[in-house]
Design a protein around this motif. Structure first.
Motif, PDB file in Angstrom:
ATOM      1  N   ALA A 239       9.399   1.979 -76.388  1.00 22.19           N
ATOM      2  CA  ALA A 239      10.183   0.442 -76.037  1.00 22.19           C
ATOM      3  C   ALA A 239      11.405   0.376 -76.516  1.00 22.19           C
ATOM      4  O   ALA A 239      12.233  -0.212 -75.875  1.00 22.19           O
ATOM      5  N   ILE A 240      11.583   1.078 -77.647  1.00 26.39           N
ATOM      6  CA  ILE A 240      13.002   0.868 -78.320  1.00 26.39           C
ATOM      7  C   ILE A 240      14.100   1.735 -77.596  1.00 26.39           C
ATOM      8  O   ILE A 240      15.204   1.597 -77.394  1.00 26.39           O
ATOM      9  N   LEU A 241      13.575   2.924 -77.097  1.00 27.28           N
ATOM     10  CA  LEU A 241      14.446   3.954 -76.446  1.00 27.28           C
ATOM     11  C   LEU A 241      14.038   4.239 -75.043  1.00 27.28           C
ATOM     12  O   LEU A 241      13.487   5.256 -75.009  1.00 27.28           O
ATOM     13  N   PRO A 242      14.386   3.461 -74.301  1.00 25.68           N
ATOM     14  CA  PRO A 242      13.987   3.783 -72.869  1.00 25.68           C
ATOM     15  C   PRO A 242      14.642   5.066 -72.328  1.00 25.68           C
ATOM     16  O   PRO A 242      15.793   4.963 -72.048  1.00 25.68           O
ATOM     17  N   ILE A 243      14.158   6.332 -72.068  1.00 28.67           N
ATOM     18  CA  ILE A 243      14.957   7.572 -71.780  1.00 28.67           C
ATOM     19  C   ILE A 243      14.693   7.887 -70.042  1.00 28.67           C
ATOM     20  O   ILE A 243      13.416   8.054 -69.927  1.00 28.67           O
ATOM     21  N   GLN A 244      15.579   8.226 -69.751  1.00 27.48           N
ATOM     22  CA  GLN A 244      15.744   8.950 -68.236  1.00 27.48           C
ATOM     23  C   GLN A 244      16.074  10.314 -68.300  1.00 27.48           C
ATOM     24  O   GLN A 244      17.296  10.717 -68.848  1.00 27.48           O
ATOM     25  N   ILE A 245      15.108  11.245 -67.972  1.00 27.30           N
ATOM     26  CA  ILE A 245      15.502  12.520 -68.077  1.00 27.30           C
ATOM     27  C   ILE A 245      15.699  13.330 -66.770  1.00 27.30           C
ATOM     28  O   ILE A 245      14.803  12.952 -65.639  1.00 27.30           O
ATOM     29  N   ILE A 246      16.756  14.000 -66.521  1.00 23.94           N
ATOM     30  CA  ILE A 246      17.011  14.724 -65.387  1.00 23.94           C
ATOM     31  C   ILE A 246      17.350  15.982 -65.723  1.00 23.94           C
ATOM     32  O   ILE A 246      18.372  16.601 -66.436  1.00 23.94           O
TER      33      ILE A 246
ATOM     34  N   HIS B  91       7.852  -0.652 -69.012  1.00 23.42           N
ATOM     35  CA  HIS B  91       9.205  -1.236 -69.424  1.00 23.42           C
ATOM     36  C   HIS B  91       9.411  -2.731 -68.999  1.00 23.42           C
ATOM     37  O   HIS B  91      10.014  -3.380 -69.612  1.00 23.42           O
ATOM     38  N   SER B  92       8.922  -2.915 -67.714  1.00 24.87           N
ATOM     39  CA  SER B  92       9.308  -4.247 -67.209  1.00 24.87           C
ATOM     40  C   SER B  92       8.062  -5.051 -67.230  1.00 24.87           C
ATOM     41  O   SER B  92       8.334  -6.111 -67.238  1.00 24.87           O
ATOM     42  N   GLN B  93       6.879  -4.750 -67.580  1.00 30.07           N
ATOM     43  CA  GLN B  93       5.655  -5.624 -67.431  1.00 30.07           C
ATOM     44  C   GLN B  93       4.928  -5.526 -68.867  1.00 30.07           C
ATOM     45  O   GLN B  93       4.270  -4.443 -69.212  1.00 30.07           O
ATOM     46  N   PRO B  94       5.057  -6.325 -69.961  1.00 29.87           N
ATOM     47  CA  PRO B  94       4.556  -6.182 -71.175  1.00 29.87           C
ATOM     48  C   PRO B  94       2.807  -6.135 -71.321  1.00 29.87           C
ATOM     49  O   PRO B  94       2.570  -5.360 -72.065  1.00 29.87           O
TER      50      PRO B  94
ATOM     51  N   SER C 276      -3.086  -2.139 -60.355  1.00 32.02           N
ATOM     52  CA  SER C 276      -2.516  -1.822 -59.099  1.00 32.02           C
ATOM     53  C   SER C 276      -1.401  -2.607 -58.557  1.00 32.02           C
ATOM     54  O   SER C 276      -0.290  -2.206 -57.868  1.00 32.02           O
ATOM     55  N   SER C 277      -1.720  -3.926 -58.927  1.00 29.65           N
ATOM     56  CA  SER C 277      -0.787  -5.118 -58.195  1.00 29.65           C
ATOM     57  C   SER C 277       0.589  -4.858 -58.888  1.00 29.65           C
ATOM     58  O   SER C 277       1.506  -5.169 -58.500  1.00 29.65           O
ATOM     59  N   LEU C 278       0.367  -4.464 -60.367  1.00 25.46           N
ATOM     60  CA  LEU C 278       1.503  -4.586 -61.083  1.00 25.46           C
ATOM     61  C   LEU C 278       2.455  -3.042 -60.595  1.00 25.46           C
ATOM     62  O   LEU C 278       3.854  -3.306 -60.352  1.00 25.46           O
ATOM     63  N   ARG C 279       1.797  -2.143 -60.214  1.00 25.93           N
ATOM     64  CA  ARG C 279       2.410  -0.981 -59.686  1.00 25.93           C
ATOM     65  C   ARG C 279       2.994  -1.180 -58.363  1.00 25.93           C
ATOM     66  O   ARG C 279       4.241  -0.958 -58.193  1.00 25.93           O
ATOM     67  N   ASN C 280       2.324  -1.863 -57.653  1.00 22.62           N
ATOM     68  CA  ASN C 280       2.813  -2.160 -56.256  1.00 22.62           C
ATOM     69  C   ASN C 280       3.915  -3.141 -56.117  1.00 22.62           C
ATOM     70  O   ASN C 280       5.047  -2.755 -55.468  1.00 22.62           O
ATOM     71  N   ASN C 281       3.853  -4.159 -56.887  1.00 21.74           N
ATOM     72  CA  ASN C 281       5.218  -4.890 -57.085  1.00 21.74           C
ATOM     73  C   ASN C 281       6.395  -3.936 -57.789  1.00 21.74           C
ATOM     74  O   ASN C 281       7.421  -4.379 -57.172  1.00 21.74           O
ATOM     75  N   TYR C 282       6.152  -3.226 -58.450  1.00 22.71           N
ATOM     76  CA  TYR C 282       7.322  -2.470 -59.239  1.00 22.71           C
ATOM     77  C   TYR C 282       7.838  -1.545 -58.115  1.00 22.71           C
ATOM     78  O   TYR C 282       9.146  -1.566 -58.051  1.00 22.71           O
TER      79      TYR C 282
ATOM     80  N   GLN D  68      18.465   1.184 -63.127  1.00 20.19           N
ATOM     81  CA  GLN D  68      19.200   0.035 -62.786  1.00 20.19           C
ATOM     82  C   GLN D  68      18.474  -1.193 -62.765  1.00 20.19           C
ATOM     83  O   GLN D  68      18.688  -2.330 -62.996  1.00 20.19           O
ATOM     84  N   LEU D  69      17.110  -0.877 -62.379  1.00 20.05           N
ATOM     85  CA  LEU D  69      16.020  -2.101 -62.018  1.00 20.05           C
ATOM     86  C   LEU D  69      15.728  -2.613 -63.221  1.00 20.05           C
ATOM     87  O   LEU D  69      15.465  -3.744 -63.687  1.00 20.05           O
ATOM     88  N   LEU D  70      15.464  -1.616 -64.307  1.00 20.54           N
ATOM     89  CA  LEU D  70      15.189  -1.973 -65.761  1.00 20.54           C
ATOM     90  C   LEU D  70      16.302  -2.908 -66.290  1.00 20.54           C
ATOM     91  O   LEU D  70      15.717  -4.115 -66.764  1.00 20.54           O
ATOM     92  N   ALA D  71      17.430  -2.437 -66.015  1.00 23.87           N
ATOM     93  CA  ALA D  71      18.313  -3.385 -66.799  1.00 23.87           C
ATOM     94  C   ALA D  71      18.666  -4.837 -66.035  1.00 23.87           C
ATOM     95  O   ALA D  71      18.713  -5.681 -66.539  1.00 23.87           O
TER      96      ALA D  71
END
Ligand SMILES: Nc1ncnc2c1ncn2[C@@H]1O[C@H](COP(=O)(O)OP(=O)(O)OP(=O)(O)O)[C@@H](O)[C@H]1O
Ligand SMILES: [Mg+2]
Length: 359
Positions: A109-116, A141-144, A188-194, A286-289
């Protein structure tokens, strides 16, 4: 953002220290110098595991029995000191601001990492697991509430499968199923909205990266969308009993990537596939921000590979637009610098397990 990264006995480094900058940090050096290992150390700090091997013991320097990674992370208006130690026995010890903690979720939660990395293609080619992990990173990260709901769902599925294996009577399954249905529908509904929100952001990036391709990203919830989960469990009761596990459900969720009617991996070239994976990760950051104000950290290993100069430039400028901190590796620094409109914030040269900041 990651202000400092310090690792000891990690891969080929006996000790390495990086004072990182906001914006773009370029890490360059010859083959085998340790570039990927630095990204791996940052990833390990945020995720508690490696992105290169499921055997995290491999990150420990062969001459030693344990490795440590420390970091100072600016998060929620504060400087947080986080550290993780891995022993050869497999033990992880995590410290956040001087206190031991068990939960990796706190670290993540403190360090949201995106790896490519060049291996990120796995998300397109391999089974649904990698795509589900990608999707759940965003939901987490977006839904506690997601972490708790998903953990409880997995627990119930495990119990249900144990009951199915032991040929328990339907009466024994019923109370579990009621709770499972409730949780599965929420997950499922959280994932769908995301995914719906992610698609909004993704559209603009795909237009830049793959302007003539009709990329469609759709969510599969793990069961027939015309049925409720209750109906699916009832319909598949017999089959689940015969097989001894739950065939359909949120544990089978997936993200489907198509270009027109074709699976993306068949319709795109290698470079285009790399751009698609990058677009997904950038959209997620971007969405997280947008949703939470949290900035991700991008780790991009060997950014120049498989991309021509124009697409390197496009990718770098989209990454920079996220305002996130970026750690990029390359063998030749010019392969990055020549595609940038302004110089990197910092440059680090890696040579035989030593990191030197270039002034
Ligand atoms: N557990 C370990 N202990 C010691 N050295 C290791 C360990 N694991 C890997 N190495 C070595 O660390 C070195 C650095 O590897 P790394 O993958 O980070 O290099 P790199 O700079 O990314 O190279 P490339 O440009 O080829 O991708 C390699 O020589 C590798 O053999
Ligand atoms: Mg490498």
């Amino acid at each position: 953002m990651l202000k400092q990264l310090h690792c000891s006995n990690f891969r080929n480094f006996s000790s390495a220290h990086l004072q990182l900058a906001d914006g773009l940090n370029l890490i360059y050096g010859a083959n085998g110098s340790g570039k990927t290992s630095i990204l791996e150390a940052a990833y390990f700090l945020g995720m508690g595991r490696s992105f290169r091997s499921h055997l995290s013991q491999r990150i420990i320097n062969t001459q030693h029995s344990e490795c440590t990674v420390f970091g100072q992370v600016f998060f929620a208006e504060e400087l947080n000191k986080i550290g993780i130690r891995r022993q050869r026995s497999g033990n992880n010890e995590i410290r956040i601001n001087g206190e031991n903690t068990k939960g990796l979720a706190q670290l993540t939660a403190i360090l949201p990492i995106q790896i490519i990395t060049p291996e990120s293609f796995a998300i397109l080619f391999e089974g649904p697991k990698a795509r589900r992990q990608f999707m759940d990173w965003g939901v987490f990260h977006s839904q506690p509430t997601f972490h708790r709901l998903w953990a409880a769902t997995k627990r119930l599925l495990k119990q249900r499968n144990a009951l199915l294996k032991s040929q328990s009577s339907p009466a024994m399954l019923n109370p579990w199923d009621k709770e499972l249905i409730n949780l599965a529908e929420q997950v499922s509904s959280l994932r769908n909205n995301y995914i719906a929100s992610l698609n909004e952001v993704l559209k603009g990036i795909i237009e830049q990266f793959l302007p003539d391709k009709n990329v469609v990203v759709s969510y599969y919830q793990g069961w027939d969308k015309t049925l409720s989960y209750q109906e699916v469990l009832a319909k598949q009761n017999q089959r689940d009993r015969e097989l001894g596990y739950t065939v359909s459900g949120p544990h089978k969720a997936d993200l489907r990537l198509k270009v027109g009617n074709m699976p993306a991996q068949d319709a795109l070239s290698r470079g285009q596939l790399k751009l698609l994976v990058c677009a997904l990760r950038i959209a997620q950051g971007q969405l997280l921000a947008q949703q939470t104000g949290k900035d991700s950290i991008y780790l991009v290993d060997d950014l120049p590979s498989e991309l021509d100069a124009k697409h390197r430039g496009l990718l770098l400028s989209q990454l920079q637009l996220t305002q996130a901190q970026i750690l990029v590796t390359a063998i030749e620094p010019s392969a990055i610098i020549d595609s940038l409109s302004q110089p990197p914030s910092k440059m680090f040269h890696v040579e035989q397990g030593k990191v030197v900041e270039q002034k």
